[in-house]
Motif scaffolding. Structure first.
Motif, short mmCIF file in Angstrom:
data_model
loop_
_atom_site.label_atom_id
_atom_site.label_comp_id
_atom_site.label_asym_id
_atom_site.label_seq_id
_atom_site.Cartn_x
_atom_site.Cartn_y
_atom_site.Cartn_z
N LEU A 1 0.85 -1.20 0.00
CA LEU A 1 0.00 0.00 0.00
C LEU A 1 0.88 1.24 0.00
CD1 LEU A 1 -3.06 0.59 0.28
CD2 LEU A 1 -2.74 0.66 2.76
N GLY A 2 0.79 2.04 -1.05
CA GLY A 2 1.47 3.33 -1.08
C GLY A 2 0.52 4.41 -0.64
N VAL A 3 0.96 5.29 0.25
CA VAL A 3 0.06 6.32 0.77
C VAL A 3 0.73 7.68 0.74
CG1 VAL A 3 -1.42 7.03 2.69
CG2 VAL A 3 -0.85 4.62 2.40
N ARG A 4 0.04 8.66 0.17
CA ARG A 4 0.50 10.04 0.26
C ARG A 4 -0.39 10.80 1.23
NH1 ARG A 4 2.23 14.44 -4.17
NH2 ARG A 4 4.08 13.17 -3.89
N THR A 5 0.21 11.29 2.27
CA THR A 5 -0.51 12.16 3.19
C THR A 5 0.12 13.55 3.09
OG1 THR A 5 0.95 11.69 5.03
CG2 THR A 5 -0.91 10.20 4.72
N PHE A 6 -0.16 14.44 3.99
CA PHE A 6 0.41 15.78 3.90
C PHE A 6 0.39 16.39 5.29
CE2 PHE A 6 -4.05 15.66 3.00
CZ PHE A 6 -4.58 16.71 3.74
N PRO A 7 1.26 17.38 5.51
CA PRO A 7 1.28 18.04 6.82
C PRO A 7 0.16 19.07 6.92
CG PRO A 7 2.92 19.04 5.41
CD PRO A 7 2.29 17.93 4.60
N THR A 8 -0.21 19.39 8.17
CA THR A 8 -1.14 20.49 8.38
C THR A 8 -0.41 21.82 8.20
OG1 THR A 8 -0.56 20.64 10.72
CG2 THR A 8 -2.35 19.12 10.14
N LEU A 9 0.89 21.82 8.48
CA LEU A 9 1.72 23.03 8.57
C LEU A 9 1.22 23.98 9.66
CD1 LEU A 9 2.89 24.00 4.96
CD2 LEU A 9 4.06 22.66 6.72
N LYS A 10 0.27 23.49 10.47
CA LYS A 10 -0.21 24.30 11.59
C LYS A 10 0.10 23.63 12.92
CE LYS A 10 -3.66 26.67 8.94
NZ LYS A 10 -4.92 26.45 8.25
N ASP A 11 -0.11 22.31 12.97
CA ASP A 11 0.10 21.57 14.20
C ASP A 11 1.40 20.79 14.08
OD1 ASP A 11 0.09 19.78 16.30
OD2 ASP A 11 -2.06 19.34 16.14
N LYS A 12 2.48 21.43 14.56
CA LYS A 12 3.83 20.86 14.42
C LYS A 12 3.93 19.50 15.10
CE LYS A 12 8.59 22.46 15.36
NZ LYS A 12 9.32 23.70 15.75
N GLU A 13 3.33 19.41 16.27
CA GLU A 13 3.34 18.18 17.05
C GLU A 13 2.71 17.02 16.26
OE1 GLU A 13 4.48 17.35 19.96
OE2 GLU A 13 3.45 15.41 20.10
N ALA A 14 1.52 17.29 15.70
CA ALA A 14 0.82 16.26 14.92
C ALA A 14 1.64 15.88 13.69
CB ALA A 14 -0.57 16.75 14.50
N ASP A 15 2.16 16.88 13.00
CA ASP A 15 2.92 16.61 11.78
C ASP A 15 4.18 15.81 12.09
OD1 ASP A 15 1.03 18.01 10.37
OD2 ASP A 15 2.25 19.80 10.05
N TYR A 16 4.97 16.30 13.07
CA TYR A 16 6.28 15.69 13.32
C TYR A 16 6.19 14.37 14.08
CZ TYR A 16 9.12 18.75 10.62
OH TYR A 16 9.71 19.36 9.54
N SER A 17 5.02 14.06 14.63
CA SER A 17 4.83 12.71 15.17
C SER A 17 4.25 11.80 14.08
CB SER A 17 3.90 12.75 16.37
OG SER A 17 2.61 13.17 15.97
N GLU A 18 4.09 12.35 12.86
CA GLU A 18 3.51 11.57 11.75
C GLU A 18 2.22 10.88 12.20
OE1 GLU A 18 4.17 11.56 8.65
OE2 GLU A 18 6.27 12.14 8.38
N GLU A 19 1.33 11.69 12.71
CA GLU A 19 0.08 11.19 13.27
C GLU A 19 -0.70 10.34 12.28
OE1 GLU A 19 -2.12 13.75 16.39
OE2 GLU A 19 -3.33 13.91 14.56
N VAL A 20 -0.88 10.86 11.07
CA VAL A 20 -1.69 10.13 10.09
C VAL A 20 -0.97 8.87 9.62
CG1 VAL A 20 -2.78 10.24 7.82
CG2 VAL A 20 -2.89 12.22 9.35
N MET A 21 0.32 9.01 9.25
CA MET A 21 1.05 7.84 8.76
C MET A 21 1.17 6.77 9.84
SD MET A 21 2.29 6.59 5.99
CE MET A 21 2.85 7.71 4.71
N SER A 22 1.28 7.20 11.09
CA SER A 22 1.37 6.22 12.19
C SER A 22 0.08 5.41 12.29
CB SER A 22 1.59 6.94 13.52
OG SER A 22 2.81 7.62 13.48
N LYS A 23 -1.03 6.07 12.14
CA LYS A 23 -2.31 5.34 12.16
C LYS A 23 -2.39 4.37 11.00
CE LYS A 23 -5.12 8.82 14.49
NZ LYS A 23 -5.29 8.11 15.77
N ILE A 24 -1.94 4.84 9.85
CA ILE A 24 -1.98 3.97 8.67
C ILE A 24 -1.12 2.72 8.90
CG2 ILE A 24 -1.19 3.85 6.26
CD1 ILE A 24 -2.25 6.83 6.07
#
Lengths: 316, 316, 316
Positions: B107-130
């Protein structure tokens, strides 16, 4: 099999089910049937499982496939016969479907109900026109009133996991925030009321009775707890009213399926077609329990589609 | 290789790079690995190179592929665990990813940063769930913080064109009209700071320092001219501030890379991940010069993806 | 054949037509040509027939294919050379086309006319840039002024159905509710004025004269009835004015093709590229008559494309 639109098209369902279980064991063993064949898939609304499982099914079978998002990718369609097309519609469905038939060996189509015009929906107005104009076999990827590939996948799932000769299968209505079609419950009833090793019970609040042509005399029990007693399989699903067509009559949150509801069952397995509104239709604890078969069930969408494609393409 | 999300997943990068160069020489010679395999590709935002090179890579490998434009083709996804889904989200990412895993082998997945919530982005919140919900290997097609297939393609490009044992590679910040993610520069640093035949230098205005976990002690030189001195390869790229997260701190047009800047290099080759804002980030004269490798580099996206697919699928 | 943009690219049209008839008889017999080849398809606007027939043609030939909806799937493109890209465009067509060429062996592109800037349209500004930057052969899937795959499919359709040595083919203008491009009639004239067994006549109201570089001295008859006399094939199609560029000059409903119009022909077969505005351009009775070849003609789009792909890929 000529087309695949409902349980009736399955013909001998036991033979079809056995074929599906064979194909699941050996998914790449039937590629002589799909060789040089193209599967066309048309979506009039969004789809995840149906889109992807249909592609996977075609690929497993050694066939190619294309997907058309009607409206977005192509033209807006005119449905009325004899229309003077001086308005916003750009192509008549008559021409569009006949043309698409030129570019594939079998055509999967997802349409949707209006939820406003009961007569149009329950006469399958759009799917009927598609059947009329298609020159290749047609597979319903969900129509105004039915979703046969889902029900077939549900049957595969129950058949491959059941531990008893006879099983009790319960379809229970669940709350939701939007008015949804009756396709999935209609189709579930259309199939499970016919399976000779299933005791089939439907439960829902008053007013949510499904069209009797699909429930076919199945037991309807308005007391959800009572319906669930001793169940081996529970399918929860929201639908809007058939009687007060497309309406949400009540949205009693006590109908949300929880562990507490599941306690009266015989350690029942849980199934759901997905997508599911978590903690509205069904609680997380039920969805994520070891007895939840939702992902296996979604996986079986590949094999219900592959079996139907195999039937329709092997004749060519 | 279990998943492919960053340089660390490359394992022995020299072996992986050699494999890529072998595959590029003989792109259709590995189809036994892709036979009867399906590559799933999910995009949460637009893509040209990643979409098309991933398809080409799958095809080269004899595999099939599907693409899903999340949101447009399917349902809006709920990200929060335990959410009561009575709002606008239609399916939980937990279910969507587990289901998609049923229809593919990787499975290849492209997500993207919020560029607003540094914590969420840099913890790779979405990719981690995936990663948590996927039951097949996952390939990052760009995440909130990294773009490893791009960096691997950049490495292939440098490796196949370099004329010296050791080369100096410079990553230079460039102006832009919009606030862009740090994925490409983070990833470039993640990879090039580890290559033992590369002297790696990063140059940018004050305030554009990247996360040190990716730069790993690479030389940071705030004087662009000085940084470029003697460079063999120059990668220009805009990014927004990591410190003042997602902000454009200054957009000094003198940082636009021109021939005049390139003059201090050792006749450096130019690379860029594309798309590029011509005459804003980099001048036409640099982009269209004989030393510009941007098209070859884009072509190598096929081979970075094909090599990763080969690694992940050969184990199955 | 280097690219396929107009009749001139067909070279020896008789040989190409014979090849198409051979391929239609044996559509899967040429897969050695498509093996390990990838067909790229880019659409700048909606498409049904072209999209699906191109995919089918690629599959028939044993090739793989990808489709990109420019704009929706990827980035907005800058067309101007030397542009300072500080506005809304995200990628230069120069880079996009060169990059796409990396991911395919032949590139099909559908562009469209502005219908406002005659100079830009008739110089094929966009297609010229695409040709300039592509590094693989380019197939027009319809450009600002021509639609050669449609005309080639029309030629196949006439050739395989004609019952006489020489046939009279009439292109008749038809009313419509919107201002449409001249691509289809231009291209039809570009092809049919060159076929040595065709007597070609064009009929339209005054002011709808096509560019003489495409009509090449074909007979233009302003009296529709007179034009249709003795016709063996009638193609009806709307177009906006070339002279008063992009304008609807008159929309006289008596030009709608009906059975009454067809009565003066020699029992003519009817063709149309579709989509057609029923009962505006042409009456239902003509479209649905036994002599209507519109579906067969749409089916031949597969074979015009497959023949062109075969020509371009066999050289590789």
């Amino acid at each position: 099999m000529k087309n695949f639109l409902s349980f009736a098209d399955a013909g001998d369902y036991k033979a079809l089910l056995n074929q599906a279980l064979e194909i699941k064991k050996n998914p790449y063993g039937y590629q002589h049937v799909g060789k040089n064949k193209t599967v066309g898939l048309i979506f009039f609304n969004p789809s995840l499982r149906t889109r992807l499982s249909s592609l996977k099914a075609a690929y497993n079978l050694g066939a190619q496939a294309w997907v058309l998002n009607a409206g977005a990718d192509s033209w807006t369609l005119e449905m009325a016969d004899g229309a003077v097309m001086n308005g916003s519609t750009q192509e008549h469905i008559k021409d569009a479907i006949a043309v698409m038939s030129q570019y594939c060996d079998v055509l999967g189509v997802r349409t949707f109900p209006t939820l406003k015009d009961k007569e149009a929906d329950y006469s399958e107005e759009v799917m009927s026109k598609i059947l009329q104009y298609a020159t290749v076999p047609v597979i319903s990827l969900e129509s105004a009133t039915l979703h046969p590939l889902q029900s077939f996948a549900d049957l595969i799932t129950v058949a491959e996991t059941k531990k008893k000769e006879r099983v009790k299968v319960v379809l229970t209505w669940a709350p939701h925030v939007r008015a949804l079609p009756q396709c999935v419950p209609n189709s579930f009833a259309d199939w499970f009321s016919e399976i000779d090793w299933v005791d089939f019970v439907i439960t829902h609040p008053h007013g949510y009775e499904l069209d009797p042509k699909f429930t076919k005399g199945a037991t309807i029990e308005y007391d959800q707890r009572k319906a669930l007693e001793g169940a081996d399989y529970v399918q929860a699903k929201n639908w809007s009213s058939y009687r007060d067509y497309g309406q949400i009559l009540n949205n009693d949150p006590s109908w949300m399926l929880t562990n507490e509801h599941m306690r009266g069952t015989d350690n029942a397995k849980f199934i759901h077609c997905l997508p599911v509104r978590r903690n509205v239709e069904v609680s997380d604890e039920v969805l994520d329990a070891p007895g939840s078969l939702i992902i296996q069930e979604a996986g079986n969408r590949t094999f219900s589609m592959q079996t139907v494609l195999h039937e329709l393409l092997k004749q060519k």
